[in-house]
Design an enzyme around this catalytic site. Sequence first.
Site, PDB file in Angstrom:
ATOM      1  CG  ASN A  44       4.171   8.169   2.452  1.00  0.00           C
ATOM      2  OD1 ASN A  44       4.758   8.376   3.507  1.00  0.00           O
ATOM      3  ND2 ASN A  44       4.210   6.989   1.846  1.00  0.00           N
ATOM      4  CD  GLU A  46       1.182   3.493   0.702  1.00  0.00           C
ATOM      5  OE1 GLU A  46       2.288   3.568   0.174  1.00  0.00           O
ATOM      6  OE2 GLU A  46       0.736   2.433   1.182  1.00  0.00           O
ATOM      7  CB  ALA A  48      -7.783   0.368  -0.335  1.00  0.00           C
ATOM      8  CB  SER A  49      -9.067   3.967  -4.099  1.00  0.00           C
ATOM      9  OG  SER A  49      -9.218   4.485  -5.390  1.00  0.00           O
ATOM     10  CE1 TYR A  50      -2.473   0.397  -3.411  1.00  0.00           C
ATOM     11  CE2 TYR A  50      -2.455  -0.603  -5.576  1.00  0.00           C
ATOM     12  CZ  TYR A  50      -2.295  -0.703  -4.215  1.00  0.00           C
ATOM     13  OH  TYR A  50      -1.968  -1.898  -3.654  1.00  0.00           O
ATOM     14  CB  CYS A  55       3.486  12.662  -2.283  1.00  0.00           C
ATOM     15  SG  CYS A  55       3.306  11.521  -3.664  1.00  0.00           S
ATOM     16  CD  GLU A  57       7.598  14.774  -1.635  1.00  0.00           C
ATOM     17  OE1 GLU A  57       6.682  14.050  -1.176  1.00  0.00           O
ATOM     18  OE2 GLU A  57       8.497  14.330  -2.374  1.00  0.00           O
ATOM     19  CB  CYS A  88       6.706  11.288  -7.364  1.00  0.00           C
ATOM     20  SG  CYS A  88       5.250  12.249  -6.837  1.00  0.00           S
ATOM     21  CB  CYS A  91       5.878  15.829  -5.259  1.00  0.00           C
ATOM     22  SG  CYS A  91       4.728  14.871  -4.242  1.00  0.00           S
TER      23      CYS A  91
END
Length: 145
Positions: A44, A46, A48-50, A55, A57, A88, A91
């Site tokens: 994964n 990440e 800062a801009s979610y 992910c 997968e 999730c 995915c």
Amino acid sequence: MEITEDQLIQEALKAKERAYCPYSNFKVGCSLLTKNNKIYTGCNVENASYGLCICAERVAICKAVSEGDRQISTIVVSCDTDDPTFSCGMCRQTIIEFCYPGNDIKIIAIGKDHTKPKYSKGTEILPFAFVPKDLNVDSKLEQIK
């Protein structure tokens, strides 16, 4: 040489350690095996801009597809949870894209104790999934698989 389940698990564990997750601290690693007996991994990543997070997968699937390898046979998902955690929803939808008649993907989820995996199949993880036939493009997809 045949790739073993243990080798796939080890690759997923290694990929998990490469995760970039400074916001959630939730590391995920993935390995997948294609019908060509090739392993692709992902972790994964990440942001800062979610909404821009990706992910493990989907990273692994995108790597395989970008190399022209679309026939996925097995996916291993590794998380640091007490119980094995499956993918999730986003995915799961991506995995379903590569399940088609004659190619159901074996999914293995592992947690902290990676000696007690849980198993599922691509067609089981997302009941009533939105699939290519919903868009009336099944015959076109057969040409590219």
